[in-house]
Design a protein around this motif. Structure first.
Motif, mmCIF file in Angstrom:
data_model
loop_
_atom_site.group_PDB
_atom_site.id
_atom_site.type_symbol
_atom_site.label_atom_id
_atom_site.label_comp_id
_atom_site.label_asym_id
_atom_site.label_seq_id
_atom_site.Cartn_x
_atom_site.Cartn_y
_atom_site.Cartn_z
ATOM 1 N N GLY A 79 9.296 -37.085 15.839
ATOM 2 C CA GLY A 79 10.101 -39.025 15.625
ATOM 3 C C GLY A 79 10.609 -39.690 16.577
ATOM 4 N N LYS A 80 11.300 -38.420 17.386
ATOM 5 C CA LYS A 80 11.866 -38.442 18.457
ATOM 6 C C LYS A 80 10.913 -39.234 19.510
ATOM 7 C CE LYS A 80 16.022 -38.006 16.861
ATOM 8 N NZ LYS A 80 17.493 -40.110 16.687
ATOM 9 N N MET A 81 9.792 -39.115 19.718
ATOM 10 C CA MET A 81 8.844 -39.120 20.532
ATOM 11 C C MET A 81 8.280 -39.920 20.858
ATOM 12 S SD MET A 81 9.469 -37.087 23.453
ATOM 13 C CE MET A 81 11.177 -36.816 22.243
ATOM 14 N N LEU A 82 8.338 -40.431 19.793
ATOM 15 C CA LEU A 82 7.538 -42.048 18.432
ATOM 16 C C LEU A 82 8.886 -43.486 19.244
ATOM 17 C CD1 LEU A 82 5.971 -41.097 15.682
ATOM 18 C CD2 LEU A 82 4.371 -41.205 17.435
ATOM 19 N N GLU A 83 10.130 -42.786 18.837
ATOM 20 C CA GLU A 83 10.497 -43.801 19.342
ATOM 21 C C GLU A 83 11.063 -44.513 20.284
ATOM 22 O OE1 GLU A 83 14.832 -42.345 17.749
ATOM 23 O OE2 GLU A 83 14.230 -42.420 15.118
ATOM 24 N N ILE A 84 10.701 -43.511 21.643
ATOM 25 C CA ILE A 84 10.726 -43.235 23.004
ATOM 26 C C ILE A 84 9.434 -44.499 23.766
ATOM 27 C CG2 ILE A 84 10.421 -42.269 25.261
ATOM 28 C CD1 ILE A 84 12.397 -39.662 23.789
ATOM 29 N N GLY A 85 8.119 -44.020 22.796
ATOM 30 C CA GLY A 85 7.180 -44.651 22.753
ATOM 31 C C GLY A 85 6.149 -43.844 24.260
ATOM 32 N N SER A 90 0.922 -33.023 20.695
ATOM 33 C CA SER A 90 0.846 -32.397 20.349
ATOM 34 C C SER A 90 1.574 -31.280 20.511
ATOM 35 C CB SER A 90 -0.305 -31.500 22.210
ATOM 36 O OG SER A 90 -1.119 -32.679 22.512
ATOM 37 N N PHE A 91 1.281 -30.798 19.140
ATOM 38 C CA PHE A 91 2.140 -29.909 18.435
ATOM 39 C C PHE A 91 1.536 -29.217 18.233
ATOM 40 C CE2 PHE A 91 0.106 -32.525 15.468
ATOM 41 C CZ PHE A 91 -0.156 -31.134 14.141
ATOM 42 N N HIS A 92 2.440 -27.967 18.389
ATOM 43 C CA HIS A 92 2.010 -26.096 18.951
ATOM 44 C C HIS A 92 0.735 -26.014 16.718
ATOM 45 C CE1 HIS A 92 1.547 -23.810 21.640
ATOM 46 N NE2 HIS A 92 2.468 -24.774 21.930
ATOM 47 N N TYR A 93 0.108 -25.225 16.761
ATOM 48 C CA TYR A 93 -0.242 -25.135 15.347
ATOM 49 C C TYR A 93 0.315 -24.180 14.666
ATOM 50 C CZ TYR A 93 -3.826 -22.755 11.650
ATOM 51 O OH TYR A 93 -4.357 -22.107 10.760
ATOM 52 N N GLU A 94 0.489 -23.324 15.401
ATOM 53 C CA GLU A 94 1.251 -22.031 14.858
ATOM 54 C C GLU A 94 2.805 -22.165 14.301
ATOM 55 O OE1 GLU A 94 -0.890 -20.594 18.509
ATOM 56 O OE2 GLU A 94 0.581 -22.239 17.937
ATOM 57 N N SER A 95 2.859 -22.999 14.405
ATOM 58 C CA SER A 95 5.156 -24.043 13.863
ATOM 59 C C SER A 95 4.394 -24.702 13.060
ATOM 60 C CB SER A 95 5.635 -24.017 15.085
ATOM 61 O OG SER A 95 5.265 -25.087 15.961
ATOM 62 N N SER A 96 3.256 -25.093 12.518
ATOM 63 C CA SER A 96 3.889 -25.916 11.513
ATOM 64 C C SER A 96 2.765 -26.103 10.123
ATOM 65 C CB SER A 96 2.372 -27.083 12.002
ATOM 66 O OG SER A 96 2.932 -27.121 13.136
ATOM 67 N N LEU A 105 1.117 -38.936 11.531
ATOM 68 C CA LEU A 105 2.424 -39.287 11.382
ATOM 69 C C LEU A 105 2.374 -39.565 12.969
ATOM 70 C CD1 LEU A 105 5.137 -39.769 10.853
ATOM 71 C CD2 LEU A 105 5.571 -37.046 11.994
ATOM 72 N N ILE A 106 1.591 -39.291 13.966
ATOM 73 C CA ILE A 106 1.746 -39.350 15.134
ATOM 74 C C ILE A 106 0.226 -40.538 15.311
ATOM 75 C CG2 ILE A 106 0.628 -39.004 17.260
ATOM 76 C CD1 ILE A 106 1.826 -35.937 16.497
ATOM 77 N N LYS A 107 -0.840 -40.404 14.984
ATOM 78 C CA LYS A 107 -1.782 -41.392 15.310
ATOM 79 C C LYS A 107 -1.286 -43.284 14.340
ATOM 80 C CE LYS A 107 -6.131 -40.486 15.203
ATOM 81 N NZ LYS A 107 -7.260 -39.551 14.837
ATOM 82 N N ARG A 108 -0.473 -43.047 13.439
ATOM 83 C CA ARG A 108 -0.343 -44.080 12.696
ATOM 84 C C ARG A 108 0.450 -44.901 13.787
ATOM 85 N NH1 ARG A 108 4.639 -42.870 8.269
ATOM 86 N NH2 ARG A 108 5.789 -42.788 10.118
ATOM 87 N N ASP A 109 1.320 -44.587 14.321
ATOM 88 C CA ASP A 109 2.207 -45.820 15.632
ATOM 89 C C ASP A 109 1.662 -45.846 16.899
ATOM 90 O OD1 ASP A 109 4.021 -45.462 13.829
ATOM 91 O OD2 ASP A 109 5.146 -44.640 15.728
ATOM 92 N N GLY A 110 -0.641 -45.314 16.415
ATOM 93 C CA GLY A 110 -1.251 -45.553 17.758
ATOM 94 C C GLY A 110 -0.835 -44.327 18.684
ATOM 95 N N VAL A 111 -0.502 -43.387 18.658
ATOM 96 C CA VAL A 111 -0.171 -42.588 19.820
ATOM 97 C C VAL A 111 -1.731 -40.987 19.861
ATOM 98 C CG1 VAL A 111 0.750 -40.451 20.384
ATOM 99 C CG2 VAL A 111 2.152 -42.850 20.430
ATOM 100 N N LEU A 133 -8.082 -35.247 15.315
ATOM 101 C CA LEU A 133 -7.832 -34.916 16.651
ATOM 102 C C LEU A 133 -8.317 -35.617 17.945
ATOM 103 C CD1 LEU A 133 -7.175 -31.298 16.815
ATOM 104 C CD2 LEU A 133 -5.840 -33.197 15.996
ATOM 105 N N ASP A 134 -7.742 -36.185 18.702
ATOM 106 C CA ASP A 134 -7.641 -37.216 20.187
ATOM 107 C C ASP A 134 -8.308 -35.639 21.289
ATOM 108 O OD1 ASP A 134 -7.408 -39.723 20.065
ATOM 109 O OD2 ASP A 134 -5.682 -39.180 18.473
ATOM 110 N N ASN A 135 -6.857 -34.887 20.876
ATOM 111 C CA ASN A 135 -6.786 -33.941 22.107
ATOM 112 C C ASN A 135 -6.442 -32.346 21.988
ATOM 113 O OD1 ASN A 135 -6.392 -33.076 25.102
ATOM 114 N ND2 ASN A 135 -4.150 -32.833 24.457
ATOM 115 N N VAL A 136 -7.283 -31.303 22.435
ATOM 116 C CA VAL A 136 -6.203 -30.308 22.000
ATOM 117 C C VAL A 136 -6.655 -28.972 23.369
ATOM 118 C CG1 VAL A 136 -7.562 -27.268 21.218
ATOM 119 C CG2 VAL A 136 -8.606 -29.683 20.600
#
Length: 234
Positions: A79-85, A90-96, A105-111, A133-136
């Motif tokens: 959320g904070k990174m989306l606010e910054i622009g 990329s977030f970790h599979y292991e902690s999600s 949530l990420i792609k909704r903002d065109g990121v 995904l767009d990236n691994v």
């Protein structure tokens, strides 16, 4: 046609006491993005940059921000990174727990949305996620331990990249294969041949001491051109 290999220098390896000058120097050598590690101190024992510092960086450059979140609370930092622009997260599979929700949530903002895997996390973890995904982001050392010079790139790094490249080729859309951790002048040839398309650059490549950024960038360009043309390593 071979895909362009993206160069994403890690901000952690820049001069943290003079980030404005450091970022301008990266603009001058025409890198593709700034790789920004967001670490909460719990997922990994480091906290290189705060949210306010990243926000100030956004004000001084038009370079794409490629954010790698290493946190036990991914949704907060997303959320904070989306606010910054930013342009990619990329977030970790292991902690999600709710991977699909975070991707949406990420792609909704065109990121662009990516998932990061620790070295020993199998690619099979992405069986249902990869088409979204767009990236691994493949970690080739344990995340957050880059300061430990004894932490070496895992022996199966090239094999894992090659296997992911085979999976990506079967998809109807492009997915970046990003590698991070001891991505050095000595390992880049094998990684690029195996199919890596995005290199996170640090102290063993773009920031190798004794040479200017421009000189190291030229070495990188030469390595990529020479070895990408050879195709995937066998």
């Amino acid at each position: 046609m071979k895909r362009k290999v993206m160069l994403s220098p890690s901000v952690m390896c820049a001069d943290l006491l003079d980030l404005k000058r450091s970022v301008k120097a990266l603009e001058e050598i025409q890198v593709d993005a700034l790789h920004i590690d967001v670490i909460d101190g719990a997922f990994s024992p480091a906290m290189p940059l705060g949210i306010d510092t990243i926000k100030r960086l956004r004000d001084i450059t038009t370079l794409d921000f490629d954010v790698h979140i290493m946190s036990l609370n991914n949704e907060f930092f997303i959320g904070k990174m989306l606010e910054i622009g930013v342009q990619q997260i990329s977030f970790h599979y292991e902690s999600s727990l709710h991977h699909d929700r975070l991707i949406n949530l990420i792609k909704r903002d065109g990121v662009k949305a990516g998932v990061a895997l620790n070295p020993a996390t199998p690619l099979s973890s992405l069986d249902y996620l990869l088409p979204q995904l767009d990236n691994v982001l493949l970690m080739l050392i344990n995340p957050g331990f880059a300061d430990n010079k004894n932490e070496q790139q895992v022996a199966y790094a090239t094999q894992k990249v090659r296997q992911l490249a085979d999976q990506v080729e079967a998809l109807p859309h492009t997915v970046g294969i990003q590698v991070d951790g001891r991505v050095s002048f000595s390992t880049i040839p094998q990684l690029v041949q195996a199919g890596a398309t995005n290199l996170v650059l640090g102290s063993t490549s773009l920031y190798v001491p004794g040479k200017t950024l421009q000189e190291n960038k030229q070495t990188l360009d030469d390595l990529i051109y020479r070895h990408q043309s050879q195709g995937k390593a066998q």
